[in-house]
Design an enzyme around this catalytic site. Sequence first.
Site, PDB file in Angstrom:
ATOM      1  N   GLY A  18       0.607  -1.223  -0.226  1.00  0.00           N
ATOM      2  CA  GLY A  18       0.151   0.051   0.222  1.00  0.00           C
ATOM      3  C   GLY A  18       0.658   1.465  -0.382  1.00  0.00           C
ATOM      4  O   GLY A  18       2.299   1.274  -0.187  1.00  0.00           O
ATOM      5  N   GLY A  20       1.041   5.233   1.320  1.00  0.00           N
ATOM      6  CA  GLY A  20       0.313   6.626   2.220  1.00  0.00           C
ATOM      7  C   GLY A  20       0.229   7.892   2.157  1.00  0.00           C
ATOM      8  O   GLY A  20       1.899   8.428   1.157  1.00  0.00           O
ATOM      9  N   GLY A  21       0.227   8.027   2.704  1.00  0.00           N
ATOM     10  CA  GLY A  21       0.572  10.106   2.351  1.00  0.00           C
ATOM     11  C   GLY A  21       2.285  10.644   3.251  1.00  0.00           C
ATOM     12  O   GLY A  21       3.173  11.083   2.002  1.00  0.00           O
ATOM     13  N   MET A  22       3.107   9.599   3.433  1.00  0.00           N
ATOM     14  CA  MET A  22       4.000   9.106   4.209  1.00  0.00           C
ATOM     15  C   MET A  22       5.024   8.618   3.376  1.00  0.00           C
ATOM     16  O   MET A  22       6.354   8.877   3.215  1.00  0.00           O
ATOM     17  CB  MET A  22       4.632  10.050   5.188  1.00  0.00           C
ATOM     18  N   ALA A  23       4.734   7.804   3.729  1.00  0.00           N
ATOM     19  CA  ALA A  23       5.595   6.131   3.523  1.00  0.00           C
ATOM     20  C   ALA A  23       5.097   5.402   2.076  1.00  0.00           C
ATOM     21  O   ALA A  23       3.585   5.233   2.511  1.00  0.00           O
ATOM     22  CB  ALA A  23       5.840   5.695   4.300  1.00  0.00           C
ATOM     23  N   ASN A  24       5.700   4.633   2.115  1.00  0.00           N
ATOM     24  CA  ASN A  24       5.197   3.345   1.219  1.00  0.00           C
ATOM     25  C   ASN A  24       5.463   1.818   2.017  1.00  0.00           C
ATOM     26  O   ASN A  24       5.953   2.265   2.263  1.00  0.00           O
ATOM     27  CB  ASN A  24       5.616   3.113  -0.010  1.00  0.00           C
ATOM     28  N   VAL A  25       4.643   1.006   2.109  1.00  0.00           N
ATOM     29  CA  VAL A  25       4.793  -0.089   2.481  1.00  0.00           C
ATOM     30  C   VAL A  25       4.667  -1.629   1.779  1.00  0.00           C
ATOM     31  O   VAL A  25       4.413  -1.493   0.451  1.00  0.00           O
ATOM     32  CB  VAL A  25       3.107  -0.498   3.585  1.00  0.00           C
ATOM     33  N   LYS A  40       8.362  -0.070   5.578  1.00  0.00           N
ATOM     34  CA  LYS A  40       7.836   1.271   5.388  1.00  0.00           C
ATOM     35  C   LYS A  40       8.235   1.928   5.403  1.00  0.00           C
ATOM     36  O   LYS A  40       9.805   1.985   6.023  1.00  0.00           O
ATOM     37  CB  LYS A  40       6.893   1.869   7.274  1.00  0.00           C
ATOM     38  N   ASP A 134      -4.867   9.765  15.833  1.00  0.00           N
ATOM     39  CA  ASP A 134      -5.406   8.916  14.598  1.00  0.00           C
ATOM     40  C   ASP A 134      -5.639   7.570  14.622  1.00  0.00           C
ATOM     41  O   ASP A 134      -5.040   7.010  13.922  1.00  0.00           O
ATOM     42  CB  ASP A 134      -3.974   8.836  13.609  1.00  0.00           C
TER      43      ASP A 134
END
Length: 672
Positions: A18, A20-25, A40, A134
Site C-alpha cells: 500500500g 500512504g501520504g508519508m511512506a510506502n509499505v 515502511k 490518529d
Amino acid sequence: MTPNYTLSGRYRIVRSLGEGGMANVYLAHDLILDRDVAVKLLRLDLRDDPRTIKRFQREALATTELVHPHIVSLYDVGEENGMQYLVMEYVKGMDLKNYIKQHFPLPLQQVIDIMEQILSAVATAHAHNIIHRDLKPQNILIDEAGNAKITDFGIAVALSEHSMTQTNTILGSVHYLSPEQARGSMATKQSDIYSLGIILYEMLTGSVPFKGETAVSIALKHFQSEIPSVRDFDADIPQALENVVLKATAKDPRERYAMVEDMATDLLTTLSTTRAGERRYVPADVGNDETKIMPKADIQAAIAANQDGATQALPRDPEPAKPAETTTASADDTVTPLPKRSWSKRHPVRRRILMIFGVIFLLVAAVLIGLTLSRPQMTSVPTVTGMTHNAATQALAKHSLTVGKISRQKSNRVAKNEVVKTTPAKNAKVAKHSRIDLVISSGAKKMSFGNFVNENYGEVRKSLKAQGFTVRERFSTSDVATGQILSQDVTAGSTVLPTATTVTFTVSAGNQYVDLKDLTGESQSDIETYAADNGLNVTFKRGYSSEQKKGYSYDQSPDGGNNVRAGSGITIMMSQGDRPLGIGTPSNFYVKITLPYKALATSGTQANNVKIYLEDDSHVLTTVYRDLSINHDTRVSLPFQLTGKATGRYRIVRNGVTISEKSKITSEDATN
C-alpha cells in the site's frame, strides 16, 4: 521499490502492500530470520523534508517503546542510500475498515472482543504517556485469526514532548477526530477515547456517524451535532452498549471516560442481563468553552487546503465584532446619527405592559434561582473496584461521599477483602455526602467444571481464562477439525476453584505436516506462539551458552528444516547466559515426594491424572516434567541439578488442581 530488491542485504522486497501520504509499505522477507516482514519506506519526494523525517523517526521511537500483543511490533530501523525505512511485524489479513465492509453485520460479542483488544493496546500506549492521535479503522489490522493490531504511530506524541503539542498543527482523519483536536487544542488521552467511540459506532452500524462533501462540513458536525443513535439503526443493540458509544464521544472531554481501562471495564458487561434496563446515557452540561460553535468561515480557512481527509488546526473563536451605530446618509453623502426619540412618552400603555411582564420575569427568575441554590451539590461515584475497605473509604471521602452498607459475596475476579462493586455504580451522579454501599469479595467460589470435548479450543480457552482458570494445551494428530478439543485432564462435573486450577486440553492439530523452522535465537514467548500456530508440543530446557544471551534459545531438537507431523514434540534449549566462573561443579540430588491418590466419584475411571512441573538448571517450571496416571498413593523421586546459589522449585497438579508446591529447594532438601 521493485520486487526482489534486497534492502541492506537482508530484506528482499516481495510486493507492494500500500501507499500512504508519508511512506510506502512493502511485503518483504527477512533472509536472516526467515520470516515475512512489512517494510515502511519513506517516500522519495519527502526524503528532504525535515518535518516528515522527524515524524517518521518519531513513529520508530513511539513503536519501540510499546510491546503489546495487539500493537504491531517494530523489528528494525535503518537507512540505505538516503532511504529511511522501518521493518515491522507483517500482519496477514486486512484493516478493520475492510473487515467491517466484508463481514458486516458483526456479532455483538465479536465487536466487544475486537474493541477489548484495541482498548488494551491503547491503554498500554497511554501508560507510556503516548497518545496515538490518529486512531481509525484504517490503522487497525485484523489478522486471519481475527486478532486486532494497532499500527501507524507516525503522529503519536509523548505528553512530555511540549514542542509537539502546540495548537498550530493537528493531524488525523476528520471522520474520527475529536472536537478539541479539530479546534487546534492539544490532544489528550480523552481525544483517543473519542476516536475509539467513533470506531465502536462504525463497527455497530457499518458507517461513520458524520458524513459530508468536505472536511469542513464533517468538522462542523463534530462540533454541533449529537452522535446518531446506534439503537435507531438496530434496536437489538443493548442500551448499555450504546451508552459506551455516547460516553466515549461526549463533546466535552471531561464527560468521557477518564481512562481507556474504564471504557474497557464498562464495555465488558454491556451484554450482561444485569444491565438490561439501563437508561440512555446523557452527559451533563458542564459549560466547556472548548466546544463552542465556530464560524464556518474560520473552519473553512483552516481546512480548505486539506484534500485527503486530514484536518489541520482550526483557529480559536475571533472576538465578536462591535455593533455599528445606526446612521443615515444625507444628500451630500455626509453621515449623521439618527435623532433620538422618547418611545416611552409616545406609548405609555405599552410601557406599563412591559413593566408588568418585567416584574413577572424577575419573580420567576428569583424562584428558579432559589430552587437551583436549594438543590444538593452533585458529584460522581469514583472507581473503587479492587480496593480494600480502607482505601475505598478514602477514595469516596475525596468525592465527599461516605460508606453505607457493606455486604460480601464470592468472586473469582476480585481478591478476597477487596471491593467487587458499589451501589450506585461507578461514575453515577449522586448528591454530595451520600452513602455508597460496598460489596466486598469473600474469596473465590468453587464451581462445577464442564465437559468441553469436541468444542473449539480457542473459544473455550478464552471463556475459562476469563473465569480465572489457567489453561494449557497439548496437540495431537487427528482426523477431526484442527482446533477441536479431543480430551481434558479435569474431570467433567468435578467441583474446582478456578484460581487454583490448571486445565490441560488435548487439541487436534489435524493430520498435516509442518516444515519446522530454525527456532534458535528466539524468545520463549515467540517459540510458544509458533508452536501453537503450527500444532506442535514444545518442551523447554535450560543450559549455559556462551554464544546466546540469557532468555533466548541456542539449540533445538529436531533441527530446523525437518518435516515433522502436526502434534509432534520439539525440545528447545534456552540459554542462561555464560556459565559463572568459580562456582564449582553442579550439585545433583533427588527429592522424594508422595503423590496422594483421590477417588473420583464423578468419573467412570478411577485413575488420577498428575502433572509434575520442575525448575532447576535444566528444567523450566512452565513445561511439564512428568505426566502420569496413578491409582493409589505413589512415591516419586524428583531429580535436581543446581549450580552455585541457585534454588529449585516444583509444583504438583492433580486432575487440574494444584495440590503441592515448594520453592527455594537446595541440596539440603535432598532425600536419602
